[in-house]
Every structure is written in C-alpha cells, then in structure tokens.
Design a protein around this motif. Structure first.
Motif, PDB file in Angstrom:
ATOM      1  N   ILE A  68      14.108  -5.433 -10.519  1.00 39.73           N
ATOM      2  CA  ILE A  68      13.389  -4.204 -10.197  1.00 39.73           C
ATOM      3  C   ILE A  68      11.964  -4.602  -9.845  1.00 39.73           C
ATOM      4  O   ILE A  68      11.306  -5.322 -10.603  1.00 39.73           O
ATOM      5  CB  ILE A  68      13.388  -3.214 -11.376  1.00 39.73           C
ATOM      6  N   VAL A  69      11.499  -4.152  -8.688  1.00 44.74           N
ATOM      7  CA  VAL A  69      10.128  -4.388  -8.263  1.00 44.74           C
ATOM      8  C   VAL A  69       9.339  -3.116  -8.559  1.00 44.74           C
ATOM      9  O   VAL A  69       9.687  -2.043  -8.074  1.00 44.74           O
ATOM     10  CB  VAL A  69      10.050  -4.732  -6.762  1.00 44.74           C
ATOM     11  N   ASP A  70       8.298  -3.250  -9.366  1.00 43.36           N
ATOM     12  CA  ASP A  70       7.474  -2.104  -9.761  1.00 43.36           C
ATOM     13  C   ASP A  70       6.157  -2.157  -9.000  1.00 43.36           C
ATOM     14  O   ASP A  70       5.308  -3.009  -9.250  1.00 43.36           O
ATOM     15  CB  ASP A  70       7.230  -2.155 -11.272  1.00 43.36           C
ATOM     16  N   LEU A  71       5.991  -1.211  -8.060  1.00 41.85           N
ATOM     17  CA  LEU A  71       4.780  -1.149  -7.247  1.00 41.85           C
ATOM     18  C   LEU A  71       3.760  -0.142  -7.768  1.00 41.85           C
ATOM     19  O   LEU A  71       2.727   0.066  -7.131  1.00 41.85           O
ATOM     20  CB  LEU A  71       5.146  -0.796  -5.796  1.00 41.85           C
ATOM     21  N   ARG A  72       4.024   0.491  -8.888  1.00 42.48           N
ATOM     22  CA  ARG A  72       3.089   1.516  -9.383  1.00 42.48           C
ATOM     23  C   ARG A  72       1.677   0.989  -9.595  1.00 42.48           C
ATOM     24  O   ARG A  72       0.715   1.700  -9.268  1.00 42.48           O
ATOM     25  CB  ARG A  72       3.619   2.146 -10.671  1.00 42.48           C
ATOM     26  N   PRO A  73       1.466  -0.244 -10.126  1.00 42.20           N
ATOM     27  CA  PRO A  73       0.094  -0.713 -10.331  1.00 42.20           C
ATOM     28  C   PRO A  73      -0.606  -1.213  -9.058  1.00 42.20           C
ATOM     29  O   PRO A  73      -1.739  -1.668  -9.114  1.00 42.20           O
ATOM     30  CB  PRO A  73       0.246  -1.872 -11.319  1.00 42.20           C
ATOM     31  N   VAL A  74       0.048  -1.120  -7.912  1.00 40.07           N
ATOM     32  CA  VAL A  74      -0.539  -1.606  -6.665  1.00 40.07           C
ATOM     33  C   VAL A  74      -1.508  -0.561  -6.113  1.00 40.07           C
ATOM     34  O   VAL A  74      -1.160   0.615  -5.972  1.00 40.07           O
ATOM     35  CB  VAL A  74       0.555  -1.917  -5.619  1.00 40.07           C
ATOM     36  N   ASP A  75      -2.731  -1.022  -5.790  1.00 38.95           N
ATOM     37  CA  ASP A  75      -3.723  -0.137  -5.183  1.00 38.95           C
ATOM     38  C   ASP A  75      -3.533  -0.055  -3.676  1.00 38.95           C
ATOM     39  O   ASP A  75      -3.661   1.003  -3.073  1.00 38.95           O
ATOM     40  CB  ASP A  75      -5.137  -0.642  -5.478  1.00 38.95           C
ATOM     41  N   PHE A  76      -3.259  -1.200  -3.063  1.00 36.63           N
ATOM     42  CA  PHE A  76      -3.118  -1.274  -1.613  1.00 36.63           C
ATOM     43  C   PHE A  76      -2.100  -2.339  -1.268  1.00 36.63           C
ATOM     44  O   PHE A  76      -2.051  -3.382  -1.912  1.00 36.63           O
ATOM     45  CB  PHE A  76      -4.467  -1.642  -0.965  1.00 36.63           C
ATOM     46  N   CYS A 103       8.290   3.093  -7.018  1.00 37.52           N
ATOM     47  CA  CYS A 103       7.138   3.386  -6.159  1.00 37.52           C
ATOM     48  C   CYS A 103       6.912   4.892  -6.198  1.00 37.52           C
ATOM     49  O   CYS A 103       7.836   5.655  -5.924  1.00 37.52           O
ATOM     50  CB  CYS A 103       7.416   2.912  -4.738  1.00 37.52           C
ATOM     51  N   VAL A 104       5.694   5.307  -6.528  1.00 39.98           N
ATOM     52  CA  VAL A 104       5.430   6.740  -6.666  1.00 39.98           C
ATOM     53  C   VAL A 104       4.245   7.237  -5.842  1.00 39.98           C
ATOM     54  O   VAL A 104       4.122   8.446  -5.622  1.00 39.98           O
ATOM     55  CB  VAL A 104       5.189   7.122  -8.147  1.00 39.98           C
ATOM     56  N   ARG A 105       3.388   6.366  -5.399  1.00 40.01           N
ATOM     57  CA  ARG A 105       2.204   6.818  -4.657  1.00 40.01           C
ATOM     58  C   ARG A 105       2.616   7.312  -3.275  1.00 40.01           C
ATOM     59  O   ARG A 105       3.316   6.608  -2.540  1.00 40.01           O
ATOM     60  CB  ARG A 105       1.189   5.691  -4.540  1.00 40.01           C
ATOM     61  N   PRO A 106       2.167   8.512  -2.910  1.00 41.50           N
ATOM     62  CA  PRO A 106       2.573   9.088  -1.615  1.00 41.50           C
ATOM     63  C   PRO A 106       2.286   8.181  -0.420  1.00 41.50           C
ATOM     64  O   PRO A 106       3.120   8.061   0.474  1.00 41.50           O
ATOM     65  CB  PRO A 106       1.775  10.392  -1.537  1.00 41.50           C
ATOM     66  N   TRP A 107       1.113   7.542  -0.389  1.00 41.22           N
ATOM     67  CA  TRP A 107       0.793   6.691   0.745  1.00 41.22           C
ATOM     68  C   TRP A 107       1.736   5.492   0.815  1.00 41.22           C
ATOM     69  O   TRP A 107       2.186   5.091   1.882  1.00 41.22           O
ATOM     70  CB  TRP A 107      -0.659   6.240   0.658  1.00 41.22           C
ATOM     71  N   HIS A 108       2.057   4.913  -0.328  1.00 42.14           N
ATOM     72  CA  HIS A 108       2.984   3.776  -0.359  1.00 42.14           C
ATOM     73  C   HIS A 108       4.371   4.205   0.093  1.00 42.14           C
ATOM     74  O   HIS A 108       5.050   3.482   0.826  1.00 42.14           O
ATOM     75  CB  HIS A 108       3.050   3.181  -1.765  1.00 42.14           C
ATOM     76  N   LEU A 120      16.898   2.287   2.242  1.00 41.38           N
ATOM     77  CA  LEU A 120      17.576   1.054   1.829  1.00 41.38           C
ATOM     78  C   LEU A 120      17.373   0.774   0.346  1.00 41.38           C
ATOM     79  O   LEU A 120      18.315   0.414  -0.357  1.00 41.38           O
ATOM     80  CB  LEU A 120      17.055  -0.128   2.654  1.00 41.38           C
ATOM     81  N   LEU A 121      16.151   0.980  -0.142  1.00 39.97           N
ATOM     82  CA  LEU A 121      15.819   0.623  -1.517  1.00 39.97           C
ATOM     83  C   LEU A 121      15.755   1.815  -2.474  1.00 39.97           C
ATOM     84  O   LEU A 121      15.700   1.625  -3.678  1.00 39.97           O
ATOM     85  CB  LEU A 121      14.488  -0.139  -1.553  1.00 39.97           C
ATOM     86  N   CYS A 122      15.746   3.031  -1.953  1.00 45.29           N
ATOM     87  CA  CYS A 122      15.759   4.248  -2.776  1.00 45.29           C
ATOM     88  C   CYS A 122      14.742   4.176  -3.921  1.00 45.29           C
ATOM     89  O   CYS A 122      15.127   4.021  -5.085  1.00 45.29           O
ATOM     90  CB  CYS A 122      17.152   4.518  -3.320  1.00 45.29           C
ATOM     91  N   PRO A 123      13.453   4.285  -3.630  1.00 47.47           N
ATOM     92  CA  PRO A 123      12.439   4.160  -4.678  1.00 47.47           C
ATOM     93  C   PRO A 123      12.650   5.157  -5.818  1.00 47.47           C
ATOM     94  O   PRO A 123      12.992   6.311  -5.595  1.00 47.47           O
ATOM     95  CB  PRO A 123      11.123   4.463  -3.953  1.00 47.47           C
ATOM     96  N   ALA A 124      12.433   4.679  -7.022  1.00 48.37           N
ATOM     97  CA  ALA A 124      12.542   5.495  -8.229  1.00 48.37           C
ATOM     98  C   ALA A 124      11.138   5.732  -8.785  1.00 48.37           C
ATOM     99  O   ALA A 124      10.182   5.060  -8.395  1.00 48.37           O
ATOM    100  CB  ALA A 124      13.414   4.780  -9.259  1.00 48.37           C
ATOM    101  N   ALA A 125      11.041   6.670  -9.721  1.00 51.27           N
ATOM    102  CA  ALA A 125       9.743   7.012 -10.300  1.00 51.27           C
ATOM    103  C   ALA A 125       9.375   6.140 -11.492  1.00 51.27           C
ATOM    104  O   ALA A 125       8.221   6.096 -11.891  1.00 51.27           O
ATOM    105  CB  ALA A 125       9.729   8.480 -10.707  1.00 51.27           C
ATOM    106  N   SER A 126      10.348   5.445 -12.079  1.00 44.52           N
ATOM    107  CA  SER A 126      10.076   4.612 -13.249  1.00 44.52           C
ATOM    108  C   SER A 126      11.061   3.447 -13.295  1.00 44.52           C
ATOM    109  O   SER A 126      12.107   3.485 -12.634  1.00 44.52           O
ATOM    110  CB  SER A 126      10.199   5.434 -14.535  1.00 44.52           C
ATOM    111  N   VAL A 127      10.743   2.459 -14.084  1.00 45.45           N
ATOM    112  CA  VAL A 127      11.644   1.317 -14.267  1.00 45.45           C
ATOM    113  C   VAL A 127      12.944   1.806 -14.895  1.00 45.45           C
ATOM    114  O   VAL A 127      14.038   1.382 -14.495  1.00 45.45           O
ATOM    115  CB  VAL A 127      10.973   0.214 -15.122  1.00 45.45           C
TER     116      VAL A 127
END
Length: 145
Positions: A68-76, A103-108, A120-127
C-alpha cells in the motif's frame, strides 16, 4: 478502565534492518497486518523520486507482495510519482501481488485522474480501507470459476 476494543489495523511494526530501506526524508516503509506500507512524505519530484523508488522497489520485490502506497503526507508531487506508481503496479502484477493506494488530497486526486491512474489504482481514504479493498478483491478473485 480503558477500552477493550482493538483498532482494526494494528500499529506499524518496524522491519528488521536490511530487509527494506531505512526511513528517509521522503519515505518510510513498515508492515501493517500483512501489508507493506510505503508512506511517502513532503515533496516528491525528479530530485527525490529515486529515494521513493528505492522503497517501492524493495516492497514490490517479493512474489505475491501486498503493498500500500500512502500519499497522504505528501505536500507536492509531479509526474515522477505517476511513473513510480506505474512501475510499482507493473512489478506487483508480474509477481502476483496487490498494490493499493491511499490518497485524499483533491489536487493529488486530480493529477492521478489526469494520468488515468485513479481507475487503475482506486485510491482509498486510509490504509485500513486500502487493505480491506485488497482483501475483498482477493476473495472475489479466489471465488471466480
């Protein structure tokens, strides 16, 4: 008296040294309930992408890996993250594993949609949600004739 209920996903478990890369400025990797979580931090661009790739390559190396790749802490992030996600997805698919994305940030999410990786990856809101989705997909695949 404290509560006796347990969280649905246990706290991160540190990996033995040498199995996966050490925590760095842009990524850390840990195990959580049978999944390898690659948590990405800060700014990810062409300069920092090799560090993230090191974590993703190590996590996606074993056959049948569940990552699982967690992009929540990514700023940019720029298109280099899309390249990394495509590479990780290909490696996982070749080895019969599963890749989930948080991934939860709208811009991301817009960037993922522009690269057509959202479907393809179907982003989820949490791990936790990404892990449950992976388990549900595995159950449905195992029940197929």
């Amino acid at each position: 008296m404290g509560s006796t209920t347990q969280p649905s996903v246990f706290a991160p478990v540190p990996l033995p040294p040498g199995l996966l890369p050490d925590r760095s400025r842009t990524a850390r990797t840990y195990l959580m309930r049978g999944f390898t979580v690659v948590e990405v931090h800060g700014t990810v661009d062409l300069a920092s992408a090799p560090d993230v790739r090191l974590h993703l390559d190590a996590a996606t190396q074993p056959a049948g890996a569940r990552v699982i790749v967690d992009l929540r802490p990514v700023d940019f992030f720029d298109c280099s993250v899309l390249t990394l996600l495509c590479r990780a997805h290909r490696r996982i698919r070749e080895r019969g594993g599963h890749l989930g994305l948080v991934c939860v940030r709208p811009w991301h999410l817009k960037i993922l949609a522009a690269g057509r990786l959202d479907t393809l990856l179907c982003p989820a809101a949490s791990v936790d949600e990404a892990a449950l989705a992976a388990l549900a997909r595995n159950d449905s695949q195992n029940k197929a004739p």
